[in-house]
Design a protein around this motif. Structure first.
Motif, PDB file in Angstrom:
ATOM      1  N   VAL A 446       0.841  -1.094   0.169  1.00 16.34           N
ATOM      2  CA  VAL A 446      -0.105  -0.012   0.042  1.00 16.34           C
ATOM      3  C   VAL A 446       0.889   1.358   0.046  1.00 16.34           C
ATOM      4  O   VAL A 446       0.526   2.246  -0.647  1.00 16.34           O
ATOM      5  CB  VAL A 446      -1.031  -0.077   1.317  1.00 16.34           C
ATOM      6  N   HIS A 447       1.854   1.436   0.607  1.00 19.57           N
ATOM      7  CA  HIS A 447       2.721   2.349   0.935  1.00 19.57           C
ATOM      8  C   HIS A 447       3.427   2.641  -0.203  1.00 19.57           C
ATOM      9  O   HIS A 447       3.911   3.835  -0.553  1.00 19.57           O
ATOM     10  CB  HIS A 447       3.722   2.279   1.960  1.00 19.57           C
ATOM     11  N   LYS A 448       3.880   1.653  -1.300  1.00 21.60           N
ATOM     12  CA  LYS A 448       4.535   1.468  -2.400  1.00 21.60           C
ATOM     13  C   LYS A 448       3.521   2.423  -3.353  1.00 21.60           C
ATOM     14  O   LYS A 448       4.170   3.013  -4.236  1.00 21.60           O
ATOM     15  CB  LYS A 448       4.829   0.233  -2.915  1.00 21.60           C
ATOM     16  N   LEU A 449       2.340   2.303  -3.186  1.00 21.59           N
ATOM     17  CA  LEU A 449       1.355   2.867  -4.077  1.00 21.59           C
ATOM     18  C   LEU A 449       1.527   4.640  -4.007  1.00 21.59           C
ATOM     19  O   LEU A 449       1.158   5.200  -4.958  1.00 21.59           O
ATOM     20  CB  LEU A 449      -0.196   2.725  -3.993  1.00 21.59           C
ATOM     21  N   LYS A 450       1.838   4.960  -2.626  1.00 23.65           N
ATOM     22  CA  LYS A 450       2.053   6.384  -2.448  1.00 23.65           C
ATOM     23  C   LYS A 450       3.065   6.908  -3.459  1.00 23.65           C
ATOM     24  O   LYS A 450       3.030   8.188  -3.457  1.00 23.65           O
ATOM     25  CB  LYS A 450       2.204   6.621  -0.872  1.00 23.65           C
TER      26      LYS A 450
END
Length: 450
Positions: A446-450
């Motif tokens: 999820v944090h990679k999507l940011k």
């Protein structure tokens, strides 16, 4: 801790290490037992066993040799994950060697009273809530058990002024003799771990062990919305404290006029509780009952419920990315847990699900797919979940290799305002060592999507 003499000079086998075995072996060594540790992992790859060896404890690694039972052991302390069908355990029973789990040791040495929590779903959330309420109420609680800290290790440092709040699995409860919590909670009972227990009745019998040694001076908090929990409590000598989200109760914990209540006393308005999900009201009511029985004041309970947003991997809010809210429910290792997660949201959901195939189907999920607009599947059960998704009329279904790839795939199906929910409905062991690792990979993705 209590300086007990019952293990001094006894020959004891600790079977299986992990955290509980390491702690149990070291504790028994301190108590004067002649300890042998047997673990399947080779010694060269087993730092835990090497550490015990350095303490002067006999260690046998690499296999579980049945002939080891001929060495005259008086007791076996078994890792909870080792099934009772294991040849070593079957051989022990044939020789009349008692078999316990580490939580029995915790009870025997503990100076602190215990609050024990078991059930199929909600154990971790309820355990954490009880701990937080007692902590806010200045009752000096310590937290232990299946939630991550070995119970006997916590019992070693606990004093009479503490209370140990302990999450208990059916695996642990099968291995008790005298274990007795002052307050016990059975959250609910549904099909789970039948690959281990064989039948639902055996599973229930294991869970019911939480109250088998309780007396009329103890308390058993049970789910009044389930007939089965009443059946389990029928032979208990403890004072029964029911909780219900559906019925108004004269005694126990319930909901009335928009308030959570205990023994008809209003404690807090529901609309002020921040923990999401109708199912979490069950956890809140049972935790509140335990807190009230422990002398916690209403203001302390209220403070916890004004701030508690959930435990890691259980409907855990992760982040919002471009208007999509991501929730990590990796601890949903069965269909009931996923049903409860799906029921917690009113808007569109993109569901990430899949994992270990235990032989069950997933048709019970179909009525709860009303808000599921898309599914991303992974793991051994991907085909089964895709089938029920198709039956439910979900148009967008995609299979990927793992959770890491599932997150961007789910994002591609989503729109602003959607919930992207990891709630696998399966154990993780086909691809990941634990649901925690699976959840952490989801969070990273999820944090990679940011």
């Amino acid at each position: 801790m209590k300086q007990i003499e019952s293990y001094r000079h006894k020959k004891i086998l600790v079977l299986g290490l992990a955290k509980s075995g390491v702690t149990a072996a070291a504790l028994l060594h301190k108590l004067g037992a002649f300890v042998t540790v047997n673990d399947k992992k080779p010694l060269s790859e087993n730092p835990e066993a090497q550490g015990l060896l350095e303490q002067g404890i006999k260690v046998i690694c690499g296999e579980h040799p049945v002939e080891l039972l001929d060495e005259g052991f008086e007791l076996i302390v078994k890792n909870p994950g080792i099934p009772y069908t294991n040849p070593m355990i079957e051989g022990a029973f044939e020789k009349g060697i008692p078999v316990i789990t580490e939580v029995e040791l915790a009870y025997e040495i503990s100076e602190a009273p215990l609050i024990g929590i078991t059930g199929t779903n909600g154990k971790t959330t309820t355990t954490t809530l009880v701990y937080e309420m007692l902590n806010e109420g200045e009752k000096q609680p310590l937290i232990a058990g299946n939630i991550g800290t070995v119970a006997s290790g916590v019992a070693e440092i606990a004093g009479k002024d503490n209370t140990i709040v302990i999450e208990l699995s059916s695996f642990q409860l099968m291995g008790i003799n005298t274990f007795k919590p002052k307050i016990a909670i059975i959250t609910n009972i549904y099909d789970a771990h039948l690959d281990y227990h064989g039948t639902r009745e055996e599973y229930k019998r294991a869970k019911a062990n939480i109250t088998k040694n309780q007396t009329e001076d103890d308390y058993l908090i049970i789910n009044a919305d389930q007939e089965e929990t009443f059946e389990m409590a029928r032979h208990s000598k403890a004072k029964i404290i029911p909780f219900s989200t559906k019925k108004v109760l004269m005694e126990g914990a319930c909901i009335k006029d928009g308030w959570i209540c205990f023994n008809q006393e209003k404690v807090m308005e529901i609309e002020k509780i921040v923990l999401p999900g109708r199912h979490n009201l069950e956890n809140i009511l049972s935790a509140m009952a335990a807190a009230k029985l422990s002398g916690v004041e209403n203001h302390a309970i209220q403070q916890v419920l004004l701030t508690f947003t959930g435990v890691r991997h259980r409907l855990q809010y992760v982040a919002e990315v471009n208007g999509r809210k991501f929730y990590n429910d990796s601890k949903a290792t069965n269909t009931l847990a996923t049903i409860k997660a799906l029921s917690a949201f009113d808007g569109p959901i993109v569901l990430l699900a899949g994992g270990l195939d235990r032989g069950n189907e997933f048709d019970e999920l179909i009525p709860y797919f009303e808000n599921v607009k898309a599914m991303v599947t992974f793991g051994q059960t991907a085909p089964k979940l895709e089938r029920v998704g198709q039956v439910a009329g979900i148009k967008c279904i995609k299979r990927v290799d793992n959770v890491d790839k599932a997150v961007p795939a789910a994002f591609g199906f989503s729109e602003p305002g959607d919930v992207i929910l990891l709630s696998p409905a399966c154990a993780s062991w086909d691809q990941y060592k634990s649901f925690e690792i699976r959840g952490d990979i989801f969070i990273e993705a999820v944090h990679k999507l940011k």
